[in-house]
Design an enzyme around this catalytic site. Structure first.
Site: not given
Length: 312
Positions: A134, A188, A191, A194, A214, A241, A248
């Protein structure tokens, strides 16, 4: 164990060593240009979905082509490391994202990746490679998905059936050919948990997130004052967050990590809102001495807390 090729033998060795180092799983894909991701990234940037994260505009080619990052690279080894905590914060207090509970993951994972590369060099011979956590222009989630470690969820996080999404993603890009894994299918379904739960409407379409909306962006990346238009939407999140991950259904399979360095400072779990509001720089430095929360600095955390305190 009998192997049909040297590549198969080396691949098995790498995955076993990754497991020994505490990684949750390991997948490998061929190092090449990410054709599908290129137009998506370009469109996302052109629409200014990255806000003040101007570093996302840099090294566009390197972000999409690992051979431009590591000369002669042949394989991208993707690894997942669990960070789901055994104990959570006081539920009535201000919250920080679970990934930041313990020691900064950059340092923890970098050491594990260095160890893995050393083990590979000892077993296989001369290997050139680089570790990424990252901290460089690498599309972590895209490579992990290509390596079969999960699929990209509607919240744009990588999801895995057995364990959910509370894990870090890291890579070793190396100059040897290995056996390559294949992507898994999307699970997924219909659904929209989220999307429905995001209080700032950052997930503007399934599988598409506006980074500049976000809560993590506002509380970490944004250096200006948080817009008053966001008042009342943060649900007590003062650093990062987890809302889209918490709701989920796949995260009901999450199990506690076994990495002592990710264990939180006791005060982090027990602080009340009043104690956070009165936190001193000395206490901040003690609780977050080697934490990712240092990114927002003391002043940034105080700004976030003041914003939450005035929530309506």
């Amino acid at each position: 164990m009998l192997f049909t090729s040297t590549q198969e033998k080396y691949t098995h060795f790498i995955k076993q060593e990754a497991k020994n180092l505490g990684f949750m799983s390991c997948g490998i894909s061929k190092a090449k240009f990410l054709e599908e991701e290129a137009p998506r990234l370009e469109k996302w940037l052109n629409e200014n979905r990255h806000g003040q994260m101007t570093y996302m505009e840099n090294h566009f080619d390197k972000r999409l082509d690992p051979t431009k990052l590591v000369e002669g690279s042949k394989s991208v080894i993707s690894l997942l490391l669990n960070y789901f905590p055994e104990k959570k914060q006081n539920p009535t207090s201000y919250k920080i994202s679970k990934y930041a509970y313990g020691k900064d993951y950059h340092f923890v994972i970098k050491e594990k990746l260095k160890s893995l590369l050393t083990k590979m060099q000892e077993e296989i011979g001369e290997i050139h490679g680089r570790a990424f956590v990252d901290s460089a222009p690498v599309l972590d989630k895209a490579w992990a998905a290509k390596s079969g470690l999960g699929w990209m969820g509607k919240h744009s996080n990588l999801l895995t059936k057995q364990v959910g999404s509370f894990y870090f993603i890291a890579e070793l890009i190396v100059d040897i050919e290995l056996d390559y894994d294949t992507p898994v299918t999307d699970h997924c379904g219909s659904c929209t948990a989220c999307i429905d739960a995001c209080p700032t409407d950052a997930i503007y379409e399934p599988y598409k997130v506006d980074g500049s909306k976000c809560i993590s962006y506002f509380t970490i990346e944004l250096k200006d004052e948080i817009p008053t238009s966001q008042q009342g939407h943060f649900q007590d999140w003062m650093f990062g967050c987890d809302i889209c991950q918490d709701v989920c259904p796949w995260n009901r399979f999450s199990q506690s990590h076994r990495e002592p360095l990710f264990n939180p400072h006791p005060e982090l779990l027990n602080f009340s809102k009043e104690e956070w509001e009165e936190i001193t720089k000395e206490t901040f430095n003690e609780i977050f001495r080697k934490s990712a929360v240092k990114r927002t600095k003391f002043e940034g955390l105080k700004r976030n807390i003041a914003f939450l305190k005035n929530d309506i």
